[in-house]
Design a protein around this motif. Structure first.
Motif, short mmCIF file in Angstrom:
data_model
loop_
_atom_site.label_atom_id
_atom_site.label_comp_id
_atom_site.label_asym_id
_atom_site.label_seq_id
_atom_site.Cartn_x
_atom_site.Cartn_y
_atom_site.Cartn_z
N GLN A 234 94.04 -6.47 23.24
CA GLN A 234 94.51 -7.50 24.17
C GLN A 234 93.44 -8.56 24.37
OE1 GLN A 234 96.44 -5.84 27.64
NE2 GLN A 234 95.87 -7.62 28.89
N SER A 235 93.80 -9.82 24.14
CA SER A 235 92.81 -10.90 24.21
C SER A 235 92.82 -11.64 25.55
CB SER A 235 93.08 -11.91 23.08
OG SER A 235 94.40 -12.44 23.19
N VAL A 236 93.83 -11.43 26.35
CA VAL A 236 93.96 -12.12 27.63
C VAL A 236 94.23 -11.10 28.72
CG1 VAL A 236 95.27 -13.84 28.96
CG2 VAL A 236 94.88 -14.19 26.50
N ALA A 237 93.54 -11.24 29.84
CA ALA A 237 93.76 -10.34 30.96
C ALA A 237 95.11 -10.63 31.62
CB ALA A 237 92.64 -10.47 31.98
N LEU A 238 95.81 -9.59 31.99
CA LEU A 238 97.11 -9.73 32.65
C LEU A 238 97.03 -9.23 34.09
CD1 LEU A 238 99.50 -8.45 29.82
CD2 LEU A 238 99.28 -10.82 30.64
N PRO A 239 97.84 -9.80 34.99
CA PRO A 239 97.85 -9.33 36.38
C PRO A 239 98.25 -7.86 36.46
CG PRO A 239 98.98 -11.43 36.17
CD PRO A 239 98.74 -10.95 34.78
N THR A 240 97.66 -7.16 37.40
CA THR A 240 97.99 -5.76 37.62
C THR A 240 98.71 -5.53 38.93
OG1 THR A 240 95.80 -5.37 38.60
CG2 THR A 240 96.04 -4.96 36.23
N SER A 241 98.95 -6.60 39.66
CA SER A 241 99.66 -6.46 40.93
C SER A 241 101.15 -6.23 40.68
CB SER A 241 99.47 -7.70 41.80
OG SER A 241 99.95 -8.85 41.13
N ARG A 242 101.77 -5.44 41.53
CA ARG A 242 103.17 -5.12 41.41
C ARG A 242 103.95 -5.82 42.52
NH1 ARG A 242 103.78 1.22 39.96
NH2 ARG A 242 105.94 0.52 39.81
N THR A 243 105.11 -6.33 42.17
CA THR A 243 105.95 -7.05 43.13
C THR A 243 106.92 -6.08 43.80
OG1 THR A 243 105.85 -9.07 41.81
CG2 THR A 243 107.64 -8.90 43.42
N GLU A 244 106.98 -6.15 45.13
CA GLU A 244 107.93 -5.33 45.86
C GLU A 244 109.32 -5.95 45.76
OE1 GLU A 244 107.47 -3.10 49.94
OE2 GLU A 244 108.23 -5.12 50.33
N SER A 245 110.31 -5.16 45.46
CA SER A 245 111.68 -5.65 45.35
C SER A 245 112.33 -5.70 46.74
CB SER A 245 112.50 -4.73 44.44
OG SER A 245 112.83 -3.53 45.12
N SER A 246 113.55 -6.18 46.78
CA SER A 246 114.32 -6.16 48.03
C SER A 246 115.19 -4.91 48.11
CB SER A 246 115.21 -7.41 48.10
OG SER A 246 116.22 -7.35 47.09
N ILE A 247 115.02 -4.00 47.17
CA ILE A 247 115.91 -2.84 47.03
C ILE A 247 115.33 -1.64 47.78
CG2 ILE A 247 117.07 -1.34 45.39
CD1 ILE A 247 116.65 -3.53 43.27
N PRO A 248 116.00 -1.17 48.83
CA PRO A 248 115.49 -0.03 49.60
C PRO A 248 115.48 1.26 48.77
CG PRO A 248 117.17 -1.23 50.84
CD PRO A 248 117.24 -1.72 49.43
N ARG A 249 114.36 1.97 48.83
CA ARG A 249 114.27 3.29 48.21
C ARG A 249 114.59 4.38 49.22
NH1 ARG A 249 109.93 6.74 47.67
NH2 ARG A 249 108.48 5.16 48.42
N ASP A 250 114.18 4.14 50.46
CA ASP A 250 114.46 5.02 51.59
C ASP A 250 114.33 4.17 52.85
OD1 ASP A 250 111.68 4.91 52.32
OD2 ASP A 250 111.29 6.44 50.79
N PRO A 251 114.51 4.72 54.04
CA PRO A 251 114.44 3.89 55.25
C PRO A 251 113.10 3.19 55.46
CG PRO A 251 115.51 5.98 55.73
CD PRO A 251 114.95 6.10 54.34
N ALA A 252 112.04 3.68 54.82
CA ALA A 252 110.71 3.15 55.11
C ALA A 252 110.08 2.36 53.96
CB ALA A 252 109.77 4.30 55.49
#
Length: 263
Positions: free
Chosen positions: A70-88
């Motif tokens: 890999q020649s270019v660094a990529l972001p490692t942050s993850r985006t939170e979706s609007s989709i509930p997994r559980d109440p919290a």
């Protein structure tokens, strides 16, 4: 009910890669869903439903380490979706680095993929957000007061749904009227209804559609409850009946507007 929804990709994604994100000029093995899928013995599994699952968030432990070439660094942050997994909590999407690592496992580790991986992640997230909105529309029909959650999901790109097979056959018979391209991906989502504890499976077929005049990619999502319970069958029949009735009413309005006055 509009169980098939056409969606244009975000403007930033469209500007970065005009047209469909799937490169149809590539050989069949490489021309596939923009979401990479890891092979299993008989069925390709979506990398966001991989066998290595974190017990805390029910997501795969995909590597955040850059590949050796890999020649270019990529972001490692993850985006939170609007989709509930559980109440919290809500589901999180893979980071661009995790996405690229999944591509590398598929042998698609190329400079072109590296250049566009962030756009591919954006399109992936956008499509899943739109799919969730379609699921919510279905659920609000019968359960308007229940805050549903996405319990689990599975990518099934190697399997066409019966409905997708039907429309593909219709396209073969009448190509001028029906789509002749199969869906580029399929997901099965299991939705939890907290008030009753019931779980219902949804089938999502992802199609590429003709691009906008400015080149922006367009996708068509066919989202519907799977026909594996009486309640889902009833909802599908009710939605189909409403669509037919709405079409008849629209036709009647058209006839009335063209009828001479006084007749």
């Amino acid at each position: 009910m509009g169980q098939t929804s056409s969606q244009s990709a975000p403007r930033s994604a469209a500007n970065a890669t005009p047209g469909c994100p799937i490169d149809h000029k590539l050989p069949p093995a490489a021309s596939a869903c923009p979401v990479p899928h890891d092979p299993a013995p008989k069925l390709a599994q979506c990398p966001i439903d991989h066998e290595s699952i974190n017990s805390l968030n029910q997501m795969p432990n995909m590597s955040q380490e850059a590949t050796s070439s890999q020649s270019v660094a990529l972001p490692t942050s993850r985006t939170e979706s609007s989709i509930p997994r559980d109440p919290a909590s809500k589901w999180e999407y893979p980071s661009p680095q995790q996405f690229y690592n999944a591509l590398a496992r598929k042998g698609r580790e190329t400079p072109e993929e590296l250049e566009h991986v962030e756009t591919m992640v954006e399109i992936h997230n956008f499509l899943n957000e739109q799919a969730w909105q379609e699921v919510v529309k279905w659920e609000k029909r019968a359960y308007p007061d229940d805050d549903i959650q996405l319990a689990r999901f599975k990518g099934r790109p190697g399997e066409m749904s019966p409905k997708a097979r039907f429309w593909l056959f219709a396209g073969w018979l009448m190509p001028s009227r029906f789509n002749t391209e199969p869906p580029f991906d399929r997901h099965d989502w299991v939705v939890r209804r907290p008030k009753t504890g019931e779980e219902v499976r949804y089938v999502i077929d992802y199609y590429s559609a003709p691009p906008e005049p400015d080149g922006s990619p367009v996708f068509s999502l066919d989202v519907r409850p799977a026909l594996d319970s009486f309640g889902s069958i009833k909802e599908r029949i009710a939605a189909a009946t409403e669509d037919v009735w709405a079409g008849l009413q629209e036709s009647s309005k058209t006839v009335d507007s063209t009828r001479p006055q006084g007749s």
